[in-house]
Structures are given as C-alpha cells and as structure tokens.
Design a protein around this motif. Structure first.
Motif, mmCIF file in Angstrom:
data_model
loop_
_atom_site.group_PDB
_atom_site.id
_atom_site.type_symbol
_atom_site.label_atom_id
_atom_site.label_comp_id
_atom_site.label_asym_id
_atom_site.label_seq_id
_atom_site.Cartn_x
_atom_site.Cartn_y
_atom_site.Cartn_z
ATOM 1 N N GLU A 12 24.778 -15.358 -34.189
ATOM 2 C CA GLU A 12 24.295 -15.451 -35.670
ATOM 3 C C GLU A 12 23.836 -16.984 -35.936
ATOM 4 N N LYS A 13 24.507 -17.943 -35.345
ATOM 5 C CA LYS A 13 24.069 -19.534 -35.484
ATOM 6 C C LYS A 13 22.535 -19.472 -34.821
ATOM 7 N N SER A 14 22.454 -18.645 -33.643
ATOM 8 C CA SER A 14 20.946 -18.911 -32.944
ATOM 9 C C SER A 14 19.824 -18.171 -33.784
ATOM 10 N N THR A 15 20.124 -17.009 -34.220
ATOM 11 C CA THR A 15 19.340 -16.284 -35.152
ATOM 12 C C THR A 15 18.946 -17.304 -36.335
ATOM 13 N N ASP A 16 20.139 -17.903 -36.926
ATOM 14 C CA ASP A 16 19.627 -18.794 -38.188
ATOM 15 C C ASP A 16 18.784 -19.943 -37.636
ATOM 16 N N PHE A 17 19.034 -20.429 -36.573
ATOM 17 C CA PHE A 17 18.054 -21.534 -36.001
ATOM 18 C C PHE A 17 16.647 -21.177 -35.503
ATOM 19 N N TYR A 18 16.697 -20.298 -34.549
ATOM 20 C CA TYR A 18 15.413 -19.572 -34.135
ATOM 21 C C TYR A 18 14.487 -18.828 -35.065
ATOM 22 N N ARG A 19 15.209 -17.825 -35.811
ATOM 23 C CA ARG A 19 14.535 -17.065 -36.557
ATOM 24 C C ARG A 19 14.081 -17.527 -37.913
ATOM 25 N N ASP A 20 15.148 -18.228 -38.598
ATOM 26 C CA ASP A 20 15.058 -18.541 -40.118
ATOM 27 C C ASP A 20 14.616 -19.840 -40.389
ATOM 28 N N PHE A 21 15.019 -20.752 -39.432
ATOM 29 C CA PHE A 21 14.301 -22.291 -39.367
ATOM 30 C C PHE A 21 12.932 -22.383 -38.617
ATOM 31 N N LEU A 22 13.087 -21.970 -37.254
ATOM 32 C CA LEU A 22 11.906 -22.496 -36.537
ATOM 33 C C LEU A 22 10.916 -21.188 -36.775
ATOM 34 N N GLY A 23 11.193 -19.885 -37.331
ATOM 35 C CA GLY A 23 10.232 -18.997 -37.415
ATOM 36 C C GLY A 23 9.989 -18.053 -36.158
ATOM 37 N N PHE A 24 10.706 -18.222 -35.173
ATOM 38 C CA PHE A 24 10.452 -17.405 -34.085
ATOM 39 C C PHE A 24 10.625 -15.796 -34.640
ATOM 40 N N ASN A 25 10.101 -14.919 -33.702
ATOM 41 C CA ASN A 25 10.458 -13.578 -34.007
ATOM 42 C C ASN A 25 11.588 -13.082 -33.082
ATOM 43 N N VAL A 26 12.510 -12.444 -33.543
ATOM 44 C CA VAL A 26 13.605 -11.692 -32.553
ATOM 45 C C VAL A 26 12.838 -10.385 -32.108
ATOM 46 N N ASP A 27 12.440 -10.526 -30.888
ATOM 47 C CA ASP A 27 11.637 -9.237 -30.239
ATOM 48 C C ASP A 27 12.641 -8.105 -29.966
ATOM 49 N N TRP A 28 13.784 -8.505 -29.200
ATOM 50 C CA TRP A 28 15.066 -7.325 -28.949
ATOM 51 C C TRP A 28 16.311 -8.174 -28.863
ATOM 52 N N ARG A 29 17.369 -7.551 -28.791
ATOM 53 C CA ARG A 29 18.744 -7.843 -28.571
ATOM 54 C C ARG A 29 19.411 -6.971 -27.553
ATOM 55 N N HIS A 30 20.209 -7.013 -26.924
ATOM 56 C CA HIS A 30 21.051 -6.489 -25.867
ATOM 57 C C HIS A 30 22.497 -6.717 -25.703
ATOM 58 N N ARG A 31 23.241 -5.756 -25.875
ATOM 59 C CA ARG A 31 24.602 -5.989 -25.423
ATOM 60 C C ARG A 31 25.031 -4.719 -24.857
ATOM 61 N N TYR A 32 26.032 -4.891 -23.599
ATOM 62 C CA TYR A 32 26.246 -3.653 -23.004
ATOM 63 C C TYR A 32 27.451 -2.801 -23.813
ATOM 64 N N GLU A 33 28.339 -3.475 -24.510
ATOM 65 C CA GLU A 33 29.182 -3.113 -25.366
ATOM 66 C C GLU A 33 29.596 -3.864 -26.322
ATOM 67 N N ASP A 34 30.499 -3.305 -27.373
ATOM 68 C CA ASP A 34 30.660 -3.947 -28.739
ATOM 69 C C ASP A 34 31.182 -5.479 -28.373
#
Length: 116
Positions: A12-34
C-alpha cells in the motif's frame, strides 16, 4: 533492458509512492496466495522497476539512475502534489546533468537525470 528490483515492506505504501506520487503505472501484481508476499511491476516512460516483499529478493536501500527528458518539469509536477513524505530537490552537476533524487518509504533511491 535491465530491470532493477527494489525491496519493499508494504504494498500500500509503495503504491501510494510510486503510482500516486511519482506517477508510475502499476503494470501487474503477483501473489501466490492471500497470505504470501506480493511482487509488483511499475513503469514510467522507459523505466521498469520490480517491487518485492519477498525476503531475499533484494536489499532495501538500493539506488538507480533513470534518464528522463524535462527533469525540471517533472520536479515541478511532484512539488505541486505536496506529498507529505518527500520534497525532492534539484541540482546541477559539474558533469553537465540536472538531477532529482527521490527516496521511497523503504530507503530505495531513484535519481532522475537529464543531460545538458
């Protein structure tokens, strides 16, 4: 192409920083299990960065340089956001670049630079 991997501890903190502040796109996310760590790819212009919560993938405190046109315009855009956790400055170097370094919440640094 080289893709750096940054260690993160909170998606969540990384998304706030990279997407919301720096303007990066989140291309994909991966998690094997919850309850497993997450692995994310973000991009900005020609730069790709992988962000990982997985222990052993990378060490926090890494540093990369990203060549970017119009660093001064990008700096202006970021400072207008009034992000509470970063206020990047600009510097002109003796080797004829303009640079702006930002540090993410996990002490990874990105220096955006433009050759003059």
């Amino acid at each position: 192409m080289i893709t750096p991997i940054f260690r993160i501890f909170d998606t969540e903190k990384s998304t706030d920083f990279y997407r919301d502040f720096l303007g990066f796109n989140v291309d994909w996310r991966h998690r094997y299990e919850d309850n497993m760590p997450e692995y994310i790819q973000v991009s900005f212009h020609d730069a790709l960065i992988h962000l990982t919560e997985h222990h052993g993938d990378a060490s926090p405190g890494s540093s990369i340089r990203v060549k970017l046109n119009n660093v001064e315009d990008y700096h202006h855009t970021l400072t207008q956001k009034e992000y509470a956790y970063a206020n990047p400055g600009m510097k002109h170097t003796p080797w004829k670049t303009i640079e702006m370094t930002v540090t993410d919440p996990f002490l990874n640094r990105i220096t955006f630079y433009e050759e003059k």
